[in-house]
Design an enzyme around this catalytic site. Structure first.
Site, PDB file in Angstrom:
ATOM      1  N   SER A   9       0.824  -1.198   0.000  1.00 16.10           N
ATOM      2  CA  SER A   9       0.000   0.000   0.000  1.00 16.10           C
ATOM      3  C   SER A   9       0.864   1.256   0.000  1.00 16.10           C
ATOM      4  CB  SER A   9      -0.959  -0.043   1.199  1.00 16.10           C
ATOM      5  OG  SER A   9      -1.951   0.929   1.090  1.00 16.10           O
TER       6      SER A   9
ATOM      7  N   HIS B 183      -7.578  -5.588  -0.256  1.00 14.42           N
ATOM      8  CA  HIS B 183      -6.398  -4.725  -0.164  1.00 14.42           C
ATOM      9  C   HIS B 183      -5.555  -5.063   1.072  1.00 14.42           C
ATOM     10  CE1 HIS B 183      -4.231  -0.887  -0.963  1.00 14.42           C
ATOM     11  NE2 HIS B 183      -4.149  -0.817   0.347  1.00 14.42           N
TER      12      HIS B 183
END
Length: 404
Positions: free
Chosen positions: A168, A377
């Protein structure tokens, strides 16, 4: 409107945080590593602008205290408001750092400026000088923090290059560093970005795109209340547990408690995903990393503007700082390192089209879609099957490059 803002800010980059409470504090990462049967070291690195960063090292595999063979270095960088503990939270069997150490790598885990392990500076006090100390985004984390830690690891190990893993915001930091300081491309044997956030032309959530229009207003309002740090030290005890949630404590102050809702913490932490979709749970209060609110605002600007560029000061200040009316975009064509971008089609924060566009602009980059359609994610850091679906591939490719 408030509901939209709740969904927006802290959700823009995805926490890569520990999955379950294992009874250890964020300040005890080396001790936890040792309790799992590994050697552990704590190092400190000072950036050129004076931030003192804590770095953790796992030099050998489990139950090893020495090695007669070369162990290539690999550096791992955490996501937004996370810390190095994210890479050991799944325990010895499934954690990326442990898997790498057992495969023969010298593992290093960084901590970005402003998180509770790197909340130090040679001259600034993060409490009394908080407006100056926390005046940074992920650009400084990439261009200064990651650069300093990479140089330190190479110096200590004597290696000429290392492998990089970033989840990320850890991916964002890599993109910033190697586009703004392209000489660093030569320092990486391979790079694996796990849902590395960059381009935002197709940000997948329409409601978040709409509320991102309010980014500058949200940030200026927060500054006016003195809210510049998310999850500061001592936030755990700032309010009585019986009447509040962890999210309510994100500012560490009861008088700015409402800002937690405005910036989205309440929404992000109030629910556990459906059983089977992820191992993400409500986080232990002493497992969060923390950081600067400005990190969120920078992502918000890019979502709003459908781009990947530097901090937007406004027309007049942009002209003074950059010499242009708008902030310069990060030029990914300058990233020549060997990069694999791992992504998932169920990512609510990074669209497949943006991943493919980034890869097309980076000369030596390939993409790899995770084989589980429901992979999220945050699953790059918190799902047990990340070993099977991602880590094993990374290790195999790294060993192949090292000819081990």
């Amino acid at each position: 409107m408030v509901r939209g803002v709740i969904i927006f800010s802290l959700f823009v980059c995805g926490f890569s945080l520990p999955t379950r409470r294992e009874g250890f504090s964020i300040f005890e990462v080396p001790e936890q590593i040792k309790s799992h049967g590994y050697q552990a070291e704590r190092h400190h690195v000072t950036t050129q602008d004076g931030y003192i960063l804590e770095v953790h090292r796992i030099p050998f595999g489990r139950h090893q205290s020495s090695s007669d063979v070369r162990r290539p270095a690999v550096f791992l960088m955490h996501g937004l408001f996370s810390a190095s503990n994210a890479y050991i939270a799944l325990g010895p069997e499934f954690s990326i750092s442990y898997n790498l150490a057992d495969a023969g790598f010298d593992v290093w885990m960084g901590n970005a400026r402003g998180n509770r392990l790197s909340r130090n500076h040679v001259s600034l006090n993060p409490d009394s000088d908080k407006f100056d100390f926390f005046d940074f985004t992920w650009e400084q984390i990439g261009m200064l923090d990651v650069a300093a830690m990479i140089d330190y690891v190479l110096e200590v190990t004597g290696e000429e290059k290392l492998h990089y893993v970033g989840h990320s915001q850890g991916g964002t930091a890599f993109l910033v560093l190697n586009s703004m300081r392209p000489e660093y491309n030569e320092k990486f044997t391979s790079v694996h970005l796990l849902a590395g956030v960059g381009y935002m032309n197709h940000f997948p959530n329409a409601q978040l795109r709409t509320t991102a229009l309010m980014t500058d207003i949200i940030y200026k309002t927060a500054l006016a209340t003195g809210f510049v740090e998310v999850f500061p030290p001592g936030f755990e005890a700032s309010l009585p547990w019986g009447r509040t949630t962890l999210a309510d404590r994100c500012t560490g102050r009861i008088d700015t408690q409402h800002m937690c809702e405005v910036t989205g913490v309440q929404h992000l932490l109030r629910e556990v995903p459906d059983e089977g979709s992820s191992n993400l749970e409500i986080f232990a209060e002493d497992a969060l990393g923390g950081g600067a609110l400005k990190q969120i605002a920078h992502y918000g600007q890019n979502i709003r503007d459908r781009t990947f560029r530097r901090w937007n000061y406004g027309i007049l200040e942009n002209r003074r700082v950059y010499g242009t009316l708008t902030p310069p975009a990060y030029d990914l064509s300058l990233i020549t390192a060997d990069v694999t971008m791992h992504y998932t089609v169920s990512d609510n924060l990074l669209d497949e089209r943006d991943v493919l566009a980034m890869a097309a602009d980076m000369p030596n980059t390939v993409v790899r879609k995770v084989a589980r359609e429901s992979f999220l994610h945050e699953d790059f850091a918190v799902a047990q099957d990340v070993k099977e679906l991602v880590t094993d591939f990374m290790i195999e490719s790294m060993l192949k490059l090292e000819k081990l």
